[in-house]
Design a protein around this motif. Structure first.
Motif, mmCIF file in Angstrom:
data_model
loop_
_atom_site.group_PDB
_atom_site.id
_atom_site.type_symbol
_atom_site.label_atom_id
_atom_site.label_comp_id
_atom_site.label_asym_id
_atom_site.label_seq_id
_atom_site.Cartn_x
_atom_site.Cartn_y
_atom_site.Cartn_z
ATOM 1 N N ASP A 1 8.545 -3.973 6.008
ATOM 2 C CA ASP A 1 9.420 -3.360 5.005
ATOM 3 C C ASP A 1 10.163 -4.473 4.283
ATOM 4 O O ASP A 1 10.904 -5.243 4.904
ATOM 5 N N SER B 1 12.370 -5.746 0.590
ATOM 6 C CA SER B 1 13.048 -5.453 -0.665
ATOM 7 C C SER B 1 13.457 -6.775 -1.298
ATOM 8 O O SER B 1 14.055 -7.622 -0.635
ATOM 9 N N ASP C 1 10.022 -3.223 -4.102
ATOM 10 C CA ASP C 1 9.945 -2.736 -2.720
ATOM 11 C C ASP C 1 8.492 -2.795 -2.258
ATOM 12 O O ASP C 1 7.583 -2.372 -2.981
ATOM 13 N N ASN D 1 6.202 -1.847 1.182
ATOM 14 C CA ASN D 1 6.109 -1.234 2.507
ATOM 15 C C ASN D 1 4.644 -1.136 2.896
ATOM 16 O O ASN D 1 3.858 -0.488 2.194
ATOM 17 N N THR E 1 4.101 0.140 -3.003
ATOM 18 C CA THR E 1 4.942 -0.801 -3.737
ATOM 19 C C THR E 1 5.635 -0.057 -4.867
ATOM 20 O O THR E 1 5.084 0.891 -5.435
ATOM 21 N N ARG F 1 11.614 -0.601 -8.959
ATOM 22 C CA ARG F 1 12.596 0.477 -9.086
ATOM 23 C C ARG F 1 13.059 0.700 -10.530
ATOM 24 O O ARG F 1 13.168 1.840 -10.995
#
Length: 792
Positions: A454, A456, A480, A482, A514, A517
């Motif tokens: 995980d 960021s 992001d 993950n 992915t 944001r």
């Protein structure tokens, strides 16, 4: 009375007679104390053996305690007593006095065996490669040039492995390699050179190079797996070492290593603090062949790191067959980096613009890792075991960079840029392995692994306008990442006197998400794949063996492959990731021969790899700015030859040589432009070791990497040498080391990109590193070349 009853009563009759016979013999208790002849110091863990005088077979044994005393009992009456300890001449008692059922040997003084001790030290210090059915094991000795070195320098000494100046690791010329720490994925292997450099040479026990891994291993890594296995001292008593290193450029550190072992517990700890510097000189040239413009950049940079690290752990031996381990590592780094770049812009060979770009970067990097591991050894077989581990780790980076552009010629505007990074990565790995040997020659392996990753990354880029920072929305975003990978496997193997066979199948499911944001761009993938493997070995004779292997591998795009954020250290040479990358798959085949001829060992192998959706970096050029990013470029096939040898003609010298040649064909295209390229590359390494008078050891290593073609240009050749000198003092309790890496300051990395509309040139060099180290050991510890660098 049936047969079962007869056997039942016969068994107990034999047991009863044996017990009566044993009780009829008087027991003898043997005691004594083992001391060093010089200094009269007690020797702990000396071996005391009782053996039959006629058959020479052992009857009983023990080891001496911390004060040198020992005691053991036997019912035999025709025995001799042998007392030994590594580095000392053994003593044998064929005659002794038995008084009231006791043999008191009193004080037994062992004399140091200089010749034996020297042989042991030589064997312990030389790195060597051992070949197994599905891997090669490079046992890391105390190579002299590794003083003050990191894991990256150690890997550069491993056959088939190469590490460039950026810390990129390649195996047989391919960077699609999976790095494991103690058999498990680690954040260290995902963060590039800075992170893997936190491992230092002195804590590495061995490096396993697995070019065709069996299904037991993670399928990640198209060229194979490199597994770095760390040392863990389990000698009884209190042991440790204290080390000091100084170097130019800065490689200054103090390190302390402590280990305490009792019958139930093994406590281990390491503490390090220090500072190191990485200089870098570079030149780059961008040529626009359409507009006849030319941009030349020359610069110097210096990265400084102050680091603090702590490792704590314990092994608890629940019983003779079960052990549970709990360990934790914490590292805190403070970084500062400054650079000065000089830019010159030419139009039609006339200098029109000139400016300087300076950088000041500051960062703090907290890291920690913790692991719980349980291992159960079953009494039925030494290799029958169950292993479970749960590993968690975190890596953070809080970084800011300030750039200032000042015009020295022309009308270009001055401006200041500011970037900030808030990076956080957490990784959790759960692993279960079961090994079951049966029928002497067969082995069944079963297991599973679940990895959760995980990440960021909050990245901002802005320009100052009248003292106010104005963010660039095209370069500012939060990324992001993950990725969860679940794998289960099974292998079945047979190993006879002549033949060895092993086959396996692994299933892996990958769930990747992915997200950018700010712009709400996402890329979600979920896929499941089967990965077969097969290995065979044949022993032609005691001196000649053959091995063959096949495996299917995957390279999943990593965080930095997918992360679309720009590196703006140089606004005219930008690198970025590609969030739309697909994984690449490789079928790998190899055949290897292992030959022993007198004082020389040879290894000759051929290999072939075929890769689909191969990931390659491509460069585009617009308005004088080059942008490099990875793409799925097509297919690649590689055929190679590998040769390794070690020759030890004399006790005072040895020679090790490695050679690797590969030819490759890559076929693909990007935006209608062909990326087809055929070429070859080769590399060689030669290491010589000498034992000189006055207990001085000398080691010289030469390395050469040939020039080779890339999909858009060429990578130039590279030649460099390392030197190491060691002197042991006070019977090896103190070790002095001098290491010189890149002895002639010849390790230069040059590359060119040649396209119809533009050309690029890059040259980078770090220069010579000189390190002097002292190490003192106490207890049963060994003096080591501990650099005290950052550890994880």
């Amino acid at each position: 009375m049936n047969l079962r009853s007869i056997l039942f009563y016969a068994f107990f009759a034999i047991v009863g007679l044996t017990a009566i016979s044993a009780q009829s013999k008087a027991s003898v208790n043997i005691t004594g104390r083992v001391l060093e002849k010089n200094g009269n110091l007690p020797i702990e863990f000396a071996t005391v053996l009782i053996a039959d005088k006629t058959t020479k077979k052992p009857i009983s044994g023990t080891t001496s305690l911390e004060n040198g005393t020992f005691s053991l009992t036997t019912n035999k009456d025709n025995f001799y007593i042998e007392i030994s300890f590594i580095g000392f001449r053994k003593k044998v008692f064929n005659t002794y006095q038995i008084s009231n059922g006791k043999v008191d040997l009193g004080d037994i003084h062992l004399e140091e065996d200089a010749e034996s001790l020297n042989e042991v030290v030589v064997r312990a210090e030389k790195s060597q490669t051992v070949f197994k059915l599905d891997k090669r094991v490079f046992n890391v000795g105390k190579d002299l040039s590794s003083t003050g070195a990191s894991a990256l320098e150690v890997l550069n000494n491993v056959p088939s492995v190469n590490v460039n100046i950026e810390g990129q690791i390649s195996l047989r010329g391919s960077q699609g390699v999976q790095i494991l720490i103690n058999g498990k994925p680690s954040i260290l292997s995902d963060q590039g050179a800075n992170a893997l450099g936190t491992l230092t040479a002195d804590i590495i026990d061995r490096v396993e190079v697995i070019t065709n891994p069996s299904a037991k291993y993670d399928a990640e890594g198209t060229s194979g797996i490199i597994n770095i296995v760390l040392k863990k001292d389990e000698r009884k008593g209190l042991n440790g070492s204290v080390s000091l290193n100084v170097g130019n450029p800065n490689s200054n550190s103090v390190g302390v290593s402590l280990n305490k072992r009792t019958e139930k517990f093994n406590l281990f700890s390491q503490l390090g603090i220090g500072r190191r510097t990485f200089p870098n000189d570079f030149i780059s040239q961008n040529t626009d062949l359409v507009n006849n413009t030319f941009l030349n950049t020359t610069g110097v940079s210096e990265k400084n790191e102050t680091f603090y690290n702590l490792i704590l752990g314990t092994d608890y031996h629940i019983n003779s067959s079960s052990v549970i381990t709990l360990s934790g590592n914490y590292t805190y780094e403070v970084e500062d980096e400054n650079s000065n770049n000089q830019f010159s812009f030419y139009q039609n060979d006339v200098l029109e613009q000139g400016w300087t770009r300076t950088e000041l970067t500051e960062a703090t990097n907290p890291k920690w890792q913790y692991e719980l591991q349980y291992k159960k050894d079953f009494k039925s077989h030494e290799d029958h075991d169950l292993l479970f581990s749960a590993l968690g780790s975190f890596f953070g980076k809080d970084q800011t960079s300030d750039f200032e552009d000042v015009t020295t010629l022309g009308t270009r505007d001055n401006f200041n840029q500011h970037t900030s990074t808030d990076f956080k990565e957490a990784r959790y790995t759960f692993k279960l392995d079961y090994t079951y040997p049966f029928a002497d020659k067969y082995v069944l392996e079963l297991g599973s692994q679940y990895i959760l990753n995980d990440v960021s990354n909050d990245f901002q880029v802005g320009t100052f306008d009248n003292g106010n920072l104005v963010l660039d929305p095209n370069l500012t975003n939060v990324f992001d990442f993950n990725q969860n990978v679940l794998g289960i496997y099974s292998t079945f193997g047979y190993e006879g006197d002549k033949w060895g066979l092993k086959g396996g199948l692994r299933l892996e499911n990958t769930n990747l998400k992915t997200l950018l944001r700010t712009t709400n761009e996402n890329n979600n993938r979920n896929y499941t794949n089967l990965f077969p493997s097969a290995h065979a070995s044949y022993k032609v004779s005691d001196d000649v063996s053959l091995q063959a292997g096949y495996s299917m591998r995957i390279y999943r795009p990593r965080l930095w492959d997918l992360n679309p954020f720009f590196n703006i250290r140089n606004n005219f040479n930008i690198s970025t990731g590609n969030p739309n990358l697909l994984p690449e798959f490789t079928d790998s085949y190899e055949i290897t021969s292992i030959i022993k001829a007198g004082k020389a060992d040879f290894n000759l192998g051929v290999y072939y790899r075929y890769t689909t959706d191969v990931i390659e970096d491509v460069t585009t050029f617009e308005n004088g700015v080059s942008t490099s990013f990875p793409i799925n470029a097509g297919t690649s096939s590689t055929t190679g030859i590998e040769f390794n040898t070690k020759y030890s003609p004399f006790k005072w010298g040895s020679l090790t040589a490695d050679f690797n040649w590969s030819g490759f064909q890559r076929k693909g295209s990007y935006e209608g432009t062909s990326l087809d390229v055929d070429g070859n590359r080769w590399s060689s390494r030669v290491t010589t070791k000498f034992k000189l008078p006055a207990s001085i050891d000398l080691e010289i290593t030469g390395n050469y990497r040939s020039k080779f073609r890339t999909i858009q240009g060429t990578q130039n050749d590279n030649l460099f040498a390392n030197l190491g000198i060691r002197k042991k003092i006070f019977k090896g309790k103190v070790v002095a080391n001098l290491a010189v890496r890149d002895l002639f300051a010849s390790r230069v990395f040059e590359s060119t990109t040649s396209q119809p509309n533009f050309s690029l040139y890059s040259r980078r060099q770090r220069g010579r590193f000189v390190t002097f180290g002292l190490s003192y050991a106490f207890g049963k510890g060994e003096a080591v070349e501990y650099s005290g660098r950052r550890r994880f």
